[in-house]
Design an enzyme around this catalytic site. Structure first.
Site, PDB file in Angstrom:
ATOM      1  N   SER A 108       0.843  -1.189   0.000  1.00  0.00           N
ATOM      2  CA  SER A 108       0.000   0.000   0.000  1.00  0.00           C
ATOM      3  C   SER A 108       0.872   1.229   0.000  1.00  0.00           C
ATOM      4  CB  SER A 108      -0.929   0.027   1.219  1.00  0.00           C
ATOM      5  OG  SER A 108      -0.208   0.291   2.395  1.00  0.00           O
ATOM      6  N   LYS A 109       0.319   2.328  -0.479  1.00  0.00           N
ATOM      7  CA  LYS A 109       1.073   3.575  -0.568  1.00  0.00           C
ATOM      8  C   LYS A 109       1.553   4.043   0.800  1.00  0.00           C
ATOM      9  CE  LYS A 109       2.590   6.946  -3.160  1.00  0.00           C
ATOM     10  NZ  LYS A 109       3.581   6.723  -4.206  1.00  0.00           N
ATOM     11  N   ARG A 110       0.762   3.763   1.831  1.00  0.00           N
ATOM     12  CA  ARG A 110       1.138   4.200   3.172  1.00  0.00           C
ATOM     13  C   ARG A 110       2.420   3.531   3.656  1.00  0.00           C
ATOM     14  NH1 ARG A 110      -4.644   3.392   6.214  1.00  0.00           N
ATOM     15  NH2 ARG A 110      -5.916   4.755   4.887  1.00  0.00           N
TER      16      ARG A 110
END
Length: 502
Positions: free
Chosen positions: A274-276
């Site tokens: 995920s981007k996070r």
């Protein structure tokens, strides 16, 4: 009760309906133009490319843009640019001539219209007039009673007269495929035998939407057949849909390609990308100074596809070497865990590889020179080719990408210290004479010389090192002083000492 996919290596090649009828493979990468290329997408493209390359086949890029709402302007150009950056060469695709084009699905609507009529004519498909409101009611009712939400196939039983009347009245419709209660099976090139009865969990699927655009399931079957795709390598999330696609192939009377489904790519801790949590697009890696070949090797080290030699360590392979050594039966069937340490090692190895090749070495040197000029635009610098190469050879054991060489920590490599420091000029003049008479600026020899100098001049070694570090770099920390002097070389080291004595 929800049925399960049966995954057993029990189906023989002779019973497999997905047989390769072609001697030379044709594979495709078919992304949606919804933004930057995701790491998982690059992995899919790479493994298709390596499979084709290993068998002297063709690699086709097809853009699946039938969902016009999700289409992002300029995304196709970015996709092609990222593939080229990674070293993945197209044999066919958008903007290229080829007898199987067009290679963008929104430009193939007439083809889909012709083929949907074939399924309507042989009664494998039918027009569905159900409204979105009714479909939502079906979903809510199924969830309320803890059933699998699916279409109830109501319009499948409409008479020909009823259909004509609804069309005459201008009622919008989509076209659905008649699912049969038939457990389809196929031999997955990665997972082995797969069997699944799609009708147990789904109602009749939509093939053509009311706006005239095909769904993924219909368009990809039609395109793969017409483009003579022999092998389909795609993400494991499509595995459950493959039996549905086999039914569509059968409805047309076509022989399907062979299928292989690539497992998920996950973080080192087992969580979903995920981007996070970190980098998920090719652009993310490019911005951080990752070399194309390093990223490609990183993917293969995580996903398999090659003979593993125990204890061999990390080796960097060129695209030609990866293509010649690729074995599809060696792809791992379990999720591919990313190990960031491997990426750093791959990037270091790529710097070493480029330094050994004259042409690549000069390109690398030019990149570093450009980075230094941009970082320190108003400073007097030493960025000669020889100095930069010396720095790069030294850096391969210390940094994972060349961007780090222009960080504050390594500023001493390029510029003279800008701040004044407290120093013993008499002692420094003695040291200068000592170093002028010292021939070999090798790290260990320098360290021994400086230690001997500190003893002979009754100065504590740490005090001498602190002063000399300030003279050479103006920094409070960094590589060892002897290492710093070795890297700067005799001329640069002495020049910096003389500069503070003036």
């Amino acid at each position: 009760m929800r049925s399960k996919i049966i995954n057993r290596r029990i189906f023989s090649a002779t019973n497999n309906p997905c047989r390769n009828l072609y001697n030379t493979p044709r594979v495709r990468f078919a992304p949606s133009p919804t933004g930057y290329l995701h790491l998982g997408g690059l992995r899919t493209a790479l493994y298709n490319y390596l499979f084709a390359k290993s068998r002297q086949g063709s690699f086709v890029l097809r853009i699946e843009d039938t969902d016009q709402k999700r289409k992002v302007a300029g995304a196709v150009e970015l996709l092609i640019k990222d593939l080229k950056w990674a070293g993945i060469e197209l044999d066919e695709g958008p903007g290229m001539e080829g007898k199987y084009g067009p290679y963008v699905q929104s430009e193939r609507l007439q083809i889909y219209k012709e083929h949907i009529n074939k399924l309507l004519d042989n009664e494998s498909a039918y027009r569905c007039f159900c409204t979105e409101r009714r479909l939502n009611m079906l979903r809510r009712d199924a969830m309320k009673h803890q059933r699998v939400p699916k279409y109830d196939n109501r319009c499948r039983n409409l008479t020909e007269l009823e259909v004509k009347e609804k069309i005459k009245n201008g009622i919008p419709y989509c076209i659905r495929f008649k699912l049969s209660s038939d457990c389809q099976s196929f031999e997955d090139m990665i997972f082995g035998g797969i069997a699944y009865d799609v009708s147990m969990n789904e109602g009749d699927p939509v093939l053509m939407k009311s706006d005239g655009y095909p769904t993924y399931h219909f368009a990809n079957v039609v395109d793969d057949h017409l483009m003579e795709i022999t092998h389909v390598l795609r993400g494991v999330e499509w595995q459950i849909s493959t039996t549905k696609h086999l039914l569509i192939y059968r409805a047309f009377g076509w022989s399907p390609p062979q299928f292989g489904h690539l497992p998920l790519i996950i973080n080192s801790d087992g969580t979903k990308l995920s981007k996070r949590q970190g980098d998920v697009t090719v652009e993310d890696y490019k911005k951080k100074g990752t070399f194309p070949l390093a990223l490609v090797n990183y993917i293969t080290l995580s996903g398999g596809g090659f003979e593993h030699v125990p204890g061999a360590g990390v080796t960097l392979k060129t695209m030609d070497e990866l293509g010649s050594e690729f074995q599809i039966n060696k792809i791992l069937s379990h999720p591919s865990r990313l190990n960031p340490d491997l990426l750093q090692e791959c990037n270091r190895l790529e710097i070493k590889r480029q330094l050994k090749e004259p042409h690549l070495s000069q390109i690398l040197v030019n990149k570093v020179q450009k980075l230094v000029k941009e970082k320190f635009p108003n400073e007097n610098m030493n960025i000669s080719d020889d100095h930069v190469r010396n720095v790069l050879n030294w850096a391969t054991a210390r940094v994972s990408n060349i961007d780090e060489l222009v960080s504050t920590k390594f500023g001493f490599l390029w510029i003279l210290p800008s701040s004044k420091i407290d120093l013993d000029k008499e002692l420094l003049e003695k040291l200068l004479k000592n170093l002028e008479n010292f021939e070999k600026f090798e790290q260990d020899l320098l360290k021994n010389n400086l230690r001997e100098f500190s003893v002979n001049n009754n100065v504590k070694f740490p005090v001498l090192m602190k002063m000399l570090r300030g003279v050479l770099s103006g920094l409070g920390e960094g590589p060892g002083v002897a290492e710093m002097m070795h890297l700067l070389g005799k001329v640069q080291s002495l020049e910096r000492i003389k500069a503070v004595l003036r």
